[in-house]
Design a protein around this motif. Structure first.
Motif, mmCIF file in Angstrom:
data_model
loop_
_atom_site.group_PDB
_atom_site.id
_atom_site.type_symbol
_atom_site.label_atom_id
_atom_site.label_comp_id
_atom_site.label_asym_id
_atom_site.label_seq_id
_atom_site.Cartn_x
_atom_site.Cartn_y
_atom_site.Cartn_z
ATOM 1 N N LEU A 170 50.946 34.126 30.745
ATOM 2 C CA LEU A 170 50.636 35.266 31.604
ATOM 3 C C LEU A 170 51.122 36.572 30.994
ATOM 4 O O LEU A 170 50.389 37.555 30.935
ATOM 5 C CB LEU A 170 51.248 35.057 32.989
ATOM 6 C CG LEU A 170 50.702 33.842 33.736
ATOM 7 C CD1 LEU A 170 51.357 33.720 35.092
ATOM 8 C CD2 LEU A 170 49.197 33.945 33.889
ATOM 9 N N LEU A 224 48.556 39.344 29.708
ATOM 10 C CA LEU A 224 48.528 40.696 30.283
ATOM 11 C C LEU A 224 48.712 41.743 29.194
ATOM 12 O O LEU A 224 48.006 42.756 29.141
ATOM 13 C CB LEU A 224 49.625 40.824 31.341
ATOM 14 C CG LEU A 224 49.612 42.101 32.164
ATOM 15 C CD1 LEU A 224 48.321 42.192 32.958
ATOM 16 C CD2 LEU A 224 50.805 42.150 33.100
ATOM 17 N N SER A 230 45.710 44.303 28.156
ATOM 18 C CA SER A 230 45.762 45.747 28.363
ATOM 19 C C SER A 230 45.701 46.504 27.043
ATOM 20 O O SER A 230 45.137 47.596 26.980
ATOM 21 C CB SER A 230 46.969 46.163 29.203
ATOM 22 O OG SER A 230 48.076 45.417 28.849
ATOM 23 N N TYR A 275 43.636 32.860 29.554
ATOM 24 C CA TYR A 275 44.091 33.737 30.633
ATOM 25 C C TYR A 275 43.878 35.199 30.271
ATOM 26 O O TYR A 275 43.617 36.032 31.135
ATOM 27 C CB TYR A 275 45.557 33.442 30.964
ATOM 28 C CG TYR A 275 45.751 32.009 31.397
ATOM 29 C CD1 TYR A 275 45.131 31.548 32.547
ATOM 30 C CD2 TYR A 275 46.477 31.114 30.654
ATOM 31 C CE1 TYR A 275 45.256 30.230 32.941
ATOM 32 C CE2 TYR A 275 46.615 29.787 31.041
ATOM 33 C CZ TYR A 275 45.998 29.360 32.180
ATOM 34 O OH TYR A 275 46.106 28.053 32.562
ATOM 35 N N ILE A 299 42.069 38.035 32.644
ATOM 36 C CA ILE A 299 42.733 39.275 33.034
ATOM 37 C C ILE A 299 42.017 40.484 32.438
ATOM 38 O O ILE A 299 41.876 41.522 33.083
ATOM 39 C CB ILE A 299 44.213 39.221 32.612
ATOM 40 C CG1 ILE A 299 44.924 38.169 33.468
ATOM 41 C CG2 ILE A 299 44.891 40.563 32.783
ATOM 42 C CD1 ILE A 299 46.285 37.820 32.989
ATOM 43 N N TYR A 300 41.516 40.322 31.224
ATOM 44 C CA TYR A 300 40.782 41.421 30.589
ATOM 45 C C TYR A 300 39.551 41.786 31.415
ATOM 46 O O TYR A 300 39.283 42.970 31.659
ATOM 47 C CB TYR A 300 40.376 41.002 29.172
ATOM 48 C CG TYR A 300 39.468 41.971 28.466
ATOM 49 C CD1 TYR A 300 39.958 43.180 27.985
ATOM 50 C CD2 TYR A 300 38.126 41.683 28.277
ATOM 51 C CE1 TYR A 300 39.135 44.075 27.341
ATOM 52 C CE2 TYR A 300 37.290 42.568 27.632
ATOM 53 C CZ TYR A 300 37.790 43.758 27.165
ATOM 54 O OH TYR A 300 36.955 44.644 26.530
ATOM 55 N N LEU A 351 40.684 43.723 34.356
ATOM 56 C CA LEU A 351 41.114 45.082 34.019
ATOM 57 C C LEU A 351 39.913 46.000 33.801
ATOM 58 O O LEU A 351 39.938 47.173 34.158
ATOM 59 C CB LEU A 351 41.982 45.070 32.753
ATOM 60 C CG LEU A 351 43.437 44.655 32.924
ATOM 61 C CD1 LEU A 351 44.121 44.615 31.570
ATOM 62 C CD2 LEU A 351 44.162 45.625 33.850
ATOM 63 N N PHE A 365 47.480 47.423 38.171
ATOM 64 C CA PHE A 365 47.958 46.098 38.562
ATOM 65 C C PHE A 365 47.605 45.739 40.005
ATOM 66 O O PHE A 365 47.124 44.632 40.258
ATOM 67 C CB PHE A 365 49.461 45.953 38.306
ATOM 68 C CG PHE A 365 49.922 44.541 38.429
ATOM 69 C CD1 PHE A 365 49.643 43.629 37.431
ATOM 70 C CD2 PHE A 365 50.579 44.110 39.566
ATOM 71 C CE1 PHE A 365 50.022 42.300 37.547
ATOM 72 C CE2 PHE A 365 50.970 42.786 39.693
ATOM 73 C CZ PHE A 365 50.690 41.887 38.683
ATOM 74 N N TRP A 418 45.182 38.068 39.423
ATOM 75 C CA TRP A 418 46.506 37.698 38.920
ATOM 76 C C TRP A 418 47.049 36.498 39.691
ATOM 77 O O TRP A 418 47.628 35.580 39.111
ATOM 78 C CB TRP A 418 47.445 38.899 39.030
ATOM 79 C CG TRP A 418 48.813 38.651 38.500
ATOM 80 C CD1 TRP A 418 49.945 38.436 39.223
ATOM 81 C CD2 TRP A 418 49.208 38.584 37.123
ATOM 82 N NE1 TRP A 418 51.012 38.241 38.390
ATOM 83 C CE2 TRP A 418 50.598 38.326 37.095
ATOM 84 C CE3 TRP A 418 48.520 38.709 35.908
ATOM 85 C CZ2 TRP A 418 51.304 38.199 35.918
ATOM 86 C CZ3 TRP A 418 49.235 38.576 34.736
ATOM 87 C CH2 TRP A 418 50.604 38.333 34.736
ATOM 88 N N THR A 447 45.154 33.411 38.576
ATOM 89 C CA THR A 447 45.563 33.040 37.228
ATOM 90 C C THR A 447 46.951 32.402 37.241
ATOM 91 O O THR A 447 47.186 31.404 36.562
ATOM 92 C CB THR A 447 45.584 34.283 36.321
ATOM 93 O OG1 THR A 447 44.425 35.049 36.590
ATOM 94 C CG2 THR A 447 45.597 33.896 34.873
ATOM 95 N N THR A 448 47.864 32.968 38.034
ATOM 96 C CA THR A 448 49.208 32.398 38.118
ATOM 97 C C THR A 448 49.151 30.971 38.662
ATOM 98 O O THR A 448 49.837 30.080 38.161
ATOM 99 C CB THR A 448 50.110 33.252 39.030
ATOM 100 O OG1 THR A 448 49.987 34.610 38.631
ATOM 101 C CG2 THR A 448 51.549 32.822 38.925
#
Lengths: 303, 293
Positions: free
Chosen positions: B83, B87, B91, B173, B177-178, B181, B208, B215, B218-219
């Motif tokens: 994670l 992240l 980013s 992951y 997340i990408y 974002l 965020f 998130w 994903t977690t």
């Protein structure tokens, strides 16, 4: 790669600044920041990918070179002898064939049954569909290890141990929920009117499935196939538990044999075997890269 | 609901998938629950012991507690790498102008490779004699004193078996997340910048919160996958040396298929399921509550 593109992108700006007034300070700071970002990303990617490059380099090294050489050095010579040794000691071709059989068997089940369940839950609808959805949710959270002992006992009772089915059933069963959720979240977007119009024309649920829902599902099918292929092709735990005879071993099990079979591990040949074993999936991944990346990111965010 | 559907058509579509799912997943879960109350080696008669297995598990079995703590350590290392790494790279990637596709592809590569191949690879990376990649790299940057046999050193082995698992899926992951974002509206970010917000403030206050739902998902995925992690520790060290890298899953596997203690193995398996459910509950509780505050 990224490091080489960064200076190139800033070069024309510098030359143009000779003609126009110098850029404000903030722009230059942004450029520095961007170059730094590129460098950091490039470094991370190198660390991430280097082990794989090293794996390949080792597989074309001579044995002496591997034993004496610096692991970071380039190979002193190029040889394919490791590959011929890998094929002659192991059963690589058979292992790959077995992996193909297991993967395609499980994938067909996951796609066909996934579509059927999603169609029943999302399009046909029935009382208690919420409960059935909840049942399928269990399979996503629960770890696969819970099924090992019971399945082993059940298989022994019905003589299914050491068969292709013994691996296909749990692999398909545990992947089914995710496939159902992907298909149903797609079926939500097919407009009601489409179905109503077809019903008015006299189409029953089977014709609607065959002529409307199924043809529209093709993109989702590609997603489901690719996400699941990776996990099923690489499955170790079910194959390791339920398959005993050499003739049925899939690629991961076949690789594992390289340690036992040779007593003292023949590393260069083993790495050659590893390279062979990852090639089919790697090729598929690189060719279908865009679709697969799309599938993986949407599969995760929808799950 | 489709107007012309009959009850039969629902059954025809629903029963086959449900049947497979029942045989492969639901029935085994019930059987495991059932077996966890028995003592059975698969040959002699089953012996009902009530809660005996559970009592021994929680109060008498020191290996279990070692394995449980190791599992938590394994989980923490995997989550930080997967994670945190995801992240960070995601980013950074949004700030890149070019090469994003290439980075995504390369970063995802390890996810395509089987755990057995990864185990072979890392066995060589950690090797001391002859020096593998890691020990050689330490020597090159002048930290030669830190060289050790990472897989047979009791103090490093748990981290050594966790890192490959973290490394393997961080790309996956990162992709998720990408994508999240990228979906953050540009106007929000620009407005914040105009108001003089720093990069860090923009990230924590604007971006965020926006990706929080993704998130959380994903977690949850990363946590449940780490808790069921098995292949790499099993292949690299088989839990050793001693019990230094024993996870609940490897302990359960050995109890079942080496000591053929099916009853007690099922008890451990049931515990792993409860552990996963508790973890998911905790994540939802903690991350959701923060969202409300």
């Amino acid at each position: 790669m990224t490091t080489t593109t960064a200076p190139r992108s800033s070069a024309p700006r510098r030359s143009s600044s000779r003609l126009s007034p110098p850029p404000p300070r903030q722009h230059r700071r942004l450029n520095v920041q961007r170059t730094l970002t590129s460098v950091v990303v490039a470094l991370i990617v190198v660390v991430q990918v280097y082990p794989l490059a090293w794996l390949f380099l080792t597989s074309v090294r001579t044995e002496q070179d591997f034993a004496n050489g610096d692991p970071f050095g380039l190979p002193t010579g190029f040889t394919l002898e490791n590959y011929s040794r890998a094929f002659s000691t192991g059963n690589l071709a058979l292992n790959i064939l077995n992996s193909f059989i297991v993967t395609s068997g499980a994938i067909v089940l996951i796609v066909v049954l996934g579509m059927m369940a999603a169609y029943a839950l999302q399009v046909l609808g029935f009382r208690g569909s919420k409960f059935v959805r909840g049942l399928f949710l269990i399979g996503i959270v629960v770890p696969v290890q819970i099924a090992l002992v019971p399945l082993f006992i059940d298989y022994a009772a019905v003589n299914l141990l050491d068969t292709y089915q013994s691996i296909i059933i749990p692999l398909a069963g545990f992947s089914l929920p995710m496939s159902i959720f992907l298909f149903s979240s797609f079926y939500e977007y097919i407009p009601r009117e489409t179905y109503e119009a077809a019903s008015l024309d006299g189409a029953g649920p089977y014709r609607i499935f065959a002529q409307i829902t199924f043809p529209l599902s093709l993109n989702t099918i590609v997603t489901v196939v690719m996400v699941n292929s990776i996990f099923i092709w690489n499955d170790f735990i079910f194959a390791n538990t339920f398959v005993l005879s050499d003739g049925l071993k899939t690629i991961p099990l076949g690789l594992q044999n390289y340690i036992g079979a040779m007593g003292k591990v023949d590393w260069t040949a083993t790495f050659a075997a590893v390279c062979v074993s990852i090639t089919p999936l790697l090729l598929a991944f690189l060719v279908l890269n865009k679709a697969m990346i799309y599938g993986l990111s949407s599969g995760g965010s929808k799950g | 609901m489709l107007p012309n559907r009959s009850r039969l058509s629902v059954l025809i579509f629903l029963v086959p998938p449900l049947l497979l799912y029942a045989v492969a997943v639901l029935l085994p879960i019930l059987q495991s629950l059932f077996l966890s109350f028995f003592q059975w080696d698969g040959v002699t008669d089953m012996q009902f012991v009530g809660l005996g297995n559970y009592v021994y598990l929680l109060t008498g079995d020191t290996v279990f507690w070692t394995a449980f703590l190791n599992t938590l350590g394994y989980l923490v290392i995997c989550l930080i790498l997967q994670l945190g790494g995801a992240l960070l790279v995601a980013s950074l990637l949004t700030m890149l102008r070019r090469g994003r596709e290439l980075v995504k592809t390369l970063y995802l590569l390890p996810a395509v490779i089987s755990t057995v191949a990864i185990a072979f690879l890392f066995q060589r990376i950690y090797s001391l004699e002859p020096a593998g990649l890691l020990n050689r790299a330490l020597e090159l940057i002048g930290l030669g004193g830190l060289q050790t046999a990472w897989l047979s050193d009791v103090s490093t082995v748990l981290a050594a078996v966790s890192i490959p698992e973290g490394w393997r899926f961080t790309g996956l992951y990162m992709l998720i997340i990408y994508a999240a974002l990228l979906a953050v509206p540009q106007e929000l970010e620009e407005a914040a910048k105009l108001d003089g917000a720093s990069w860090w403030q923009t990230f924590w206050r604007i971006k965020f919160p926006h990706i929080r739902p993704v998130w959380i998902t994903t977690t949850i995925i990363a946590t449940t996958y780490a808790l069921r992690g098995f292949d790499i520790p099993y292949l690299l060290t088989n839990g050793g040396p001693g019990q230094a890298s024993e996870l609940l899953t490897t302990y359960m596997y050995k109890t079942a298929f080496t000591s053929t203690d099916y009853g007690y193995a099922s008890t451990i398996a049931v515990f792993v399921v409860i552990e996963c459910l508790v973890a998911v509950g905790l994540i939802l509780l903690l991350l959701r509550r923060k969202a409300d505050a």
